[in-house]
Design a protein around this motif. Structure first.
Motif, mmCIF file in Angstrom:
data_model
loop_
_atom_site.group_PDB
_atom_site.id
_atom_site.type_symbol
_atom_site.label_atom_id
_atom_site.label_comp_id
_atom_site.label_asym_id
_atom_site.label_seq_id
_atom_site.Cartn_x
_atom_site.Cartn_y
_atom_site.Cartn_z
ATOM 1 N N THR A 139 0.819 -1.214 0.000
ATOM 2 C CA THR A 139 0.000 0.000 0.000
ATOM 3 C C THR A 139 0.850 1.260 0.000
ATOM 4 O O THR A 139 0.312 2.365 -0.118
ATOM 5 N N LYS A 140 2.173 1.107 0.133
ATOM 6 C CA LYS A 140 3.081 2.254 0.141
ATOM 7 C C LYS A 140 4.183 2.115 -0.897
ATOM 8 O O LYS A 140 5.302 2.593 -0.693
ATOM 9 N N GLY A 141 3.894 1.466 -1.997
ATOM 10 C CA GLY A 141 4.876 1.398 -3.054
ATOM 11 C C GLY A 141 5.302 -0.019 -3.400
ATOM 12 O O GLY A 141 4.792 -1.006 -2.851
ATOM 13 N N THR B 31 6.366 8.811 -8.878
ATOM 14 C CA THR B 31 5.087 9.170 -8.256
ATOM 15 C C THR B 31 4.089 8.019 -8.340
ATOM 16 O O THR B 31 3.232 7.855 -7.457
ATOM 17 N N HIS B 32 4.200 7.191 -9.399
ATOM 18 C CA HIS B 32 3.317 6.035 -9.516
ATOM 19 C C HIS B 32 3.824 4.854 -8.684
ATOM 20 O O HIS B 32 3.026 4.075 -8.158
ATOM 21 N N ASP C 44 5.378 5.067 -5.854
ATOM 22 C CA ASP C 44 5.253 5.334 -4.428
ATOM 23 C C ASP C 44 3.782 5.525 -4.042
ATOM 24 O O ASP C 44 3.440 6.434 -3.310
ATOM 25 N N THR C 45 2.918 4.634 -4.541
ATOM 26 C CA THR C 45 1.497 4.680 -4.208
ATOM 27 C C THR C 45 1.049 3.288 -3.778
ATOM 28 O O THR C 45 1.873 2.372 -3.623
ATOM 29 N N ASN C 46 -0.247 3.143 -3.622
ATOM 30 C CA ASN C 46 -0.826 1.862 -3.245
ATOM 31 C C ASN C 46 -0.865 0.966 -4.486
ATOM 32 O O ASN C 46 -1.799 1.056 -5.298
ATOM 33 N N SER D 164 -2.607 0.713 -9.549
ATOM 34 C CA SER D 164 -2.612 1.388 -8.257
ATOM 35 C C SER D 164 -4.026 1.716 -7.862
ATOM 36 O O SER D 164 -4.939 1.767 -8.699
ATOM 37 N N THR E 128 -5.121 4.452 -7.137
ATOM 38 C CA THR E 128 -5.498 5.765 -7.665
ATOM 39 C C THR E 128 -6.108 5.656 -9.046
ATOM 40 O O THR E 128 -6.545 6.655 -9.609
#
Length: 1001
Positions: free
Chosen positions: A99-101, A124-125, A127-129, A145, A147
């Motif tokens: 969930t954090k990369g 930026t992609h 380092d996401t969920n 992700s 997002t």
């Protein structure tokens, strides 16, 4: 006749169809829990890597398990992240979506690190969920992700490439919740709002699944062998979608027809195996299995009374492992896993009115009408109809004398009339008519206790074996015969444990003390004989059967299996040396292919006609047989009963679940030196495949394991350390090797595995080991020490040579002085010795002259005496002549007196021979004795002749002494030569010289 035959086959077909319809797959599960070192009971994902290690994704991090130890990688606490999924890339990299990369395992540092690139937009992609990740066939990684972004990623050592995919999300909460690429390379995407998309050329587009109006979150997508998609939803059940026809079948939980659908609508995970079975993980319904070949669902749920059930009913993940093992991650039960080798089917105890709490085993009987009769431990009898699924319970009601008598049932038998004979422990003999459900009373039925065996003889009579012997009943239930020890017909014991009728209609009875066979109205007993391996191996007999070659198979209590050979009237023992691991043989039967099946204390053992033994135990889904046994049905199934219900399988379909070709890998390295034990980070050596031992190392050990997590205790290992020995060394199930004081140099450690079928694994673990030399063993140190030694030796030699020269000079001076002194002393000694020698010489000369004179004297005396002898002989000759003359002239008596006087003179001369011998012995000592030793039969006359010859007397003188003619002397000499065996070319004197004793020089 044809109508009856067709009707029979139709009924059999219908019956088999009903049996197959009612059956439930039986699977044995094993678990990995906190006791094994797992860090969390919630397992989001399970993965077995290419080496064989297991990886478990938990809330606390990732656990790596090698079958012995668990290592936890905790790397998410600071970010408070959770792991969504993980995979191993085609190149072997471990990648984790959280969930954090996105994280990857850095093998050199042995830790998980956040994936970073040189591109700010990509980071930026990253380092996401990252909700899901798959690797495409071209090697790229496809990520989604939370997002809503979908991007592909190519991880190369030199550069990182990526691509962003767009799709019409419709809302901000819509994102790709599941990704899948089918065998044709088509990429499918399930969304959080229940849609199914696929990638077409440059973008994702909706599929025909949209017309089924699913709006529920899609958890996972997979495909079966026909290319149909299976779609797991988070509450709307399971879909089977044909994309080409745009058709779907929806499976949802209903109250009816449990075998036709799933048992829970929360489907969390999916897996399609190579046999086209669909495994379905639910949230609360446990594990579901859809068998496409039969279009049936089977459900597996946690059961607290069954140690082999799945550990939890919430299944987060289903992943394939090596050697046909399937791994499941659960919410509360850790990891459950099983062998995907479906051959066992089960009728659960709930359908049979069985009690989980009573662990008493069950006897099972398949009746001619297809019904099953089975004992229920201490709770009576069960009658199960597989056509209707109906179970009838028979229990002993003390107030009803017409019902079952005794709840503890030991034996079952169906006679030719279809009646069920029931032997109990304390309730006597029961006989049930299934048509009326009425119990019949046989003669003395209540007097029989502990009825372990019931069998029909060749005449149709029923033999009942109890603890009071054998009772034979006619079909009218009256007693025909009773046989016991008191009958004096050879029965070895009254405790009858089993009965069997062979093809010759001989009745065999197993007892507590041996085996008996009934022939010609009497029993012949066979007992174990100590130190006789052709006798029975044990006295208590549990089972009897007959092999295809008419030999009798006998199972014993604790002493394995025996084969009685009729032709030789002896027994052949079958035990561990033959591959039969168990020792308690409670049941024996033959299947349609002439295989021998034994119900044992460890499970089932199958012996082929060629003598090959296969053992099946809990790992294969076979429970141990404690007091029961398996039965062979007429339809080719083998049936077993117990607290687990009825388990059955086709005899030819049961296969061993042993690991066929497990990988072998190293798990740990420990060095032991003067400072204690040092654990070496193994991951570094795993990457380089090399171990360097420091110079101060004394002992080190290496642990290893295999990818077989199903029955690792049955794997044995062998190793060799190339450079030390080239032969494989077997170490059994030991998984740690110890080495000490290796000489400096390079070695290669190799380890291989051998499964319980004796097959070696093709994968061999290899580790190169370099033992570093100590300070004194280093080459440059050895060179310096060698040079120092050479210099020391040269210096010592020079000093020694100089010292020797000085000693030599001193020694020469002393020698010269000593030499002079010695020469002077030698001169004095020489002069003294010379004087002594001269004096001795004079003395010897004097003695010699004295001896010579004495010898001459004695020789003269001997000669004189000899001459006197000659004179005597002359006188005798004259006497002889005178007597002759007197006889002729008749002279007077005066003349005869003178003759007498002459004769007296001759008598006086005979005494001189003794004196002659005495003198001769002094002149020639030992001559006569040596002569007599050499020729014991020599006469005194011959001795006199030899003595005269020795003294060199002439033949004339010798003739005179003997008073014979000279020619007679020649004859006497010739005879003497022969008697003494003197050679022709040898003289008497030479021969006599040889008689003289040798004197030391």
């Amino acid at each position: 006749m044809r109508i009856h035959l067709l009707l029979y086959f139709f009924i059999c077909f219908i019956f088999n169809s009903l049996v197959l319809t009612a059956q439930n797959v039986s699977i044995q599960f094993q678990s990995i829990t906190f006791e094994d070192g797992i860090s969390d009971s919630r397992i989001n994902h399970v993965m077995q890597d290419k080496e064989g290690f297991l990886w478990f994704a938990t809330r606390l991090g990732i656990d790596r398990y090698n079958g012995q130890t668990m290592k936890t990688y905790q790397f998410l606490q600071e970010k408070q992240a959770e792991i969504n999924t993980m995979l191993q890339s085609q190149k072997g990299h471990i990648i984790v979506a959280t969930t954090k990369g996105l994280y990857f395992l850095n093998i050199e540092n042995d830790r998980f690190e956040l994936l970073k690139s040189q591109n700010a937009e990509l980071d930026t992609h990253l380092d996401t969920n990252i909700h899901s990740i798959i690797q495409l066939k071209d090697g790229r990684f496809l990520c989604s992700s939370a997002t809503g972004t979908i991007f592909s990623l190519s991880l190369e050592e030199s550069k990182t490439e990526y691509h962003i995919f767009n799709f019409d999300k419709g809302s901000n909460n819509n994102y790709a919740s599941a990704l899948f690429q089918d065998v044709n390379g088509v990429i499918w995407m399930g969304t959080s709002q229940g849609a199914l998309w696929f990638y077409n050329e440059s973008e994702f587009v909706p599929s025909g699944f949209s017309k089924f109006n699913n709006t529920t979150y899609i958890n996972e997508i997979t495909a079966d062998a026909d290319g149909n998609l299976w779609i797991a939803t988070n509450g709307n059940g399971l879909f089977n979608f044909n994309a080409d026809l745009e058709q779907a079948k929806h499976y949802k939980k209903t109250n009816n027809n449990h075998s036709e659908t799933i048992n829970n609508n929360m489907v969390l995970s999916l897996y399609a195996d190579k046999n086209d079975n669909i495994w379905i993980g639910t949230d609360g319904g446990g594990l579901n299995l859809y068998k496409k070949a039969k279009s049936k669902f089977h459900h597996f749920q946690s059961d607290g009374y069954n140690e082999f059930s799945i550990s939890d009913n919430a299944i987060l993940d289903i992943s394939p492992g090596e050697d046909n093992v399937i791994w499941t991650g659960t919410v509360h039960g850790g990891v459950s896993y099983f062998k995907n080798n479906i051959s066992l089917y089960n009728i659960p105890p709930s359908k049979l009115g069985m009690d989980h709490k009573d662990k008493q085993d069950s006897r099972i009987l398949e009746a001619k009408n297809g019904e099953f009769w089975l004992t229920a431990g201490r709770n009576g009898l069960r009658r199960f109809n597989p056509k209707t699924g109906k179970t009838t319970i028979f229990k002993d009601d003390p107030s009803d004398k017409n019902d079952l008598s005794g709840n503890n049932i030991l034996s079952l038998y169906e006679d030719s009339l279809g009646r069920i004979w029931i032997g109990t422990l304390y309730g006597g003999l029961n006989i049930l008519n299934p048509k009326t459900n009425q119990f019949l009373k046989a003669e003395n039925w209540s007097g029989l206790k502990a009825i372990f065996a019931i069998e029909k003889d060749g005449k149709g009579n029923i033999w009942v074996g109890s603890n009071s012997g054998i009772t034979v009943y006619a079909t009218q239930l009256n007693i025909l015969h009773t046989y016991s020890v008191n009958s004096n017909i050879g029965l070895s014991s009254n405790v009858i444990t089993c009965l069997y009728k062979d093809v010759k209609d001989d009745m065999w009875a197993g007892t507590a003390t041996g085996l008996n066979v009934f022939k010609q109205d009497k029993f012949t007993s066979y007992l174990p004989i100590k130190e006789d391996k052709t006798s029975l191996s044990g006295s208590r007999i549990l089972s009897i059967a007959e092999d295809d070659d008419l030999s009798i198979l006998v199972g014993t209590y604790g002493y394995g299996l025996n084969r009685y050979v009729r032709s030789s009237d002896n027994f052949i023992r079958i035990g561990k040396d033959n591959g039969l691991e168990a020792t308690f043989i409670r049941g024996i039967f033959l299947d349609d292919e002439k295989n021998i099946w034994c119900s044992t204390n460890l499970g089932l053992s199958k012996i082929s006609p060629e003598g090959i033994v296969q053992n099946f135990d809990g790992h294969d889904g076979i429970e141990p047989f404690n007091n029961n046994k398996a039965e062979f049905g007429r339809d080719g199934y083998i049936y077993m009963a117990g607290t687990f219900g009825i388990t059955y399988f086709k005899a030819k379909e049961l296969k061993n679940n042993y690991s066929k070709n497990p990988n072998v890998f190293f798990t740990s390295i420990s060095l032991i030196n003067e400072n204690g034990i040092e654990q070496v980070p193994f991951e570094n050596h795993l990457k380089t495949n090399r171990l360097t031992l420091p110079q101060d190392n004394v002992v080190f050990n290496i642990g290893f394991a295999t990818s077989n997590y199903w029955d690792p205790e049955k794997i044995i290992f062998a190793y060799k350390l190339e450079g030390l020995h080239e032969q494989w060394q077997t170490v059994g199930s030991q998984q740690t090797l110890y080495f000490s004081n290796l000489d400096p140099g390079d070695y290669t450690l190799k380890v291989k595995a051998i499964n319980n079928a004796g097959n070696e694994s093709s994968h061999i673990a290899s580790l190169k080991i370099t033992a570093m030399p100590s300070f004194w063993e280093k080459i440059w140190v050895k060179i310096l020490m060698f040079l120092f030694f050479i210099a020391t030796v040269i210096g010592f030699l020079k000093w020694r040579i100089s010292a020797i020269k000085r000693q030599k000079l001193e020694l020469e001076l002393r020698v010269n002085q000593k030499t002079k002194l010695v020469e002077e002393q030698n001169k004095k000694i020489y002069k003294n010795n010379l004087d002594l020698l001269n004096a001795e010489k004079a003395n010897q000369e004097l003695k010699r002259k004295q001896l010579e004179n004495e010898l001459n004297f004695k020789t003269d005396e001997l000669t004189n005496r000899t001459l006197r002898e000659i004179h005597k002989n002359n006188l005798l000759d004259k006497i002889k002549n005178d007597i002759s003359k007197v006889a002729k002239r008749n002279e007077d008596s005066e003349r005869l007196k003178s003759i007498v006087n002459l004769i007296d003179d001759t008598l006086n001369l005979d005494k001189d021979w003794d004196d002659f011998y005495n003198l001769f012995q002094q002149v020639q000592p030992a001559f006569i004795s040596n002569l007599k030793k050499m020729c014991p039969n020599i006469t005194d006359r011959d001795v006199k002749l030899c003595a005269l010859i020795r003294l060199n007397f002439s033949s004339q003188h010798i003739a005179t002494l003997f008073g014979i003619s000279e020619s007679s002397i020649k004859v006497a000499r010739h005879r003497l030569r022969k008697k003494l065996k003197i050679e022709e070319n040898q003289s008497f004197q030479e021969f006599f010289e040889s008689l003289r004793p040798k004197t030391a020089t």
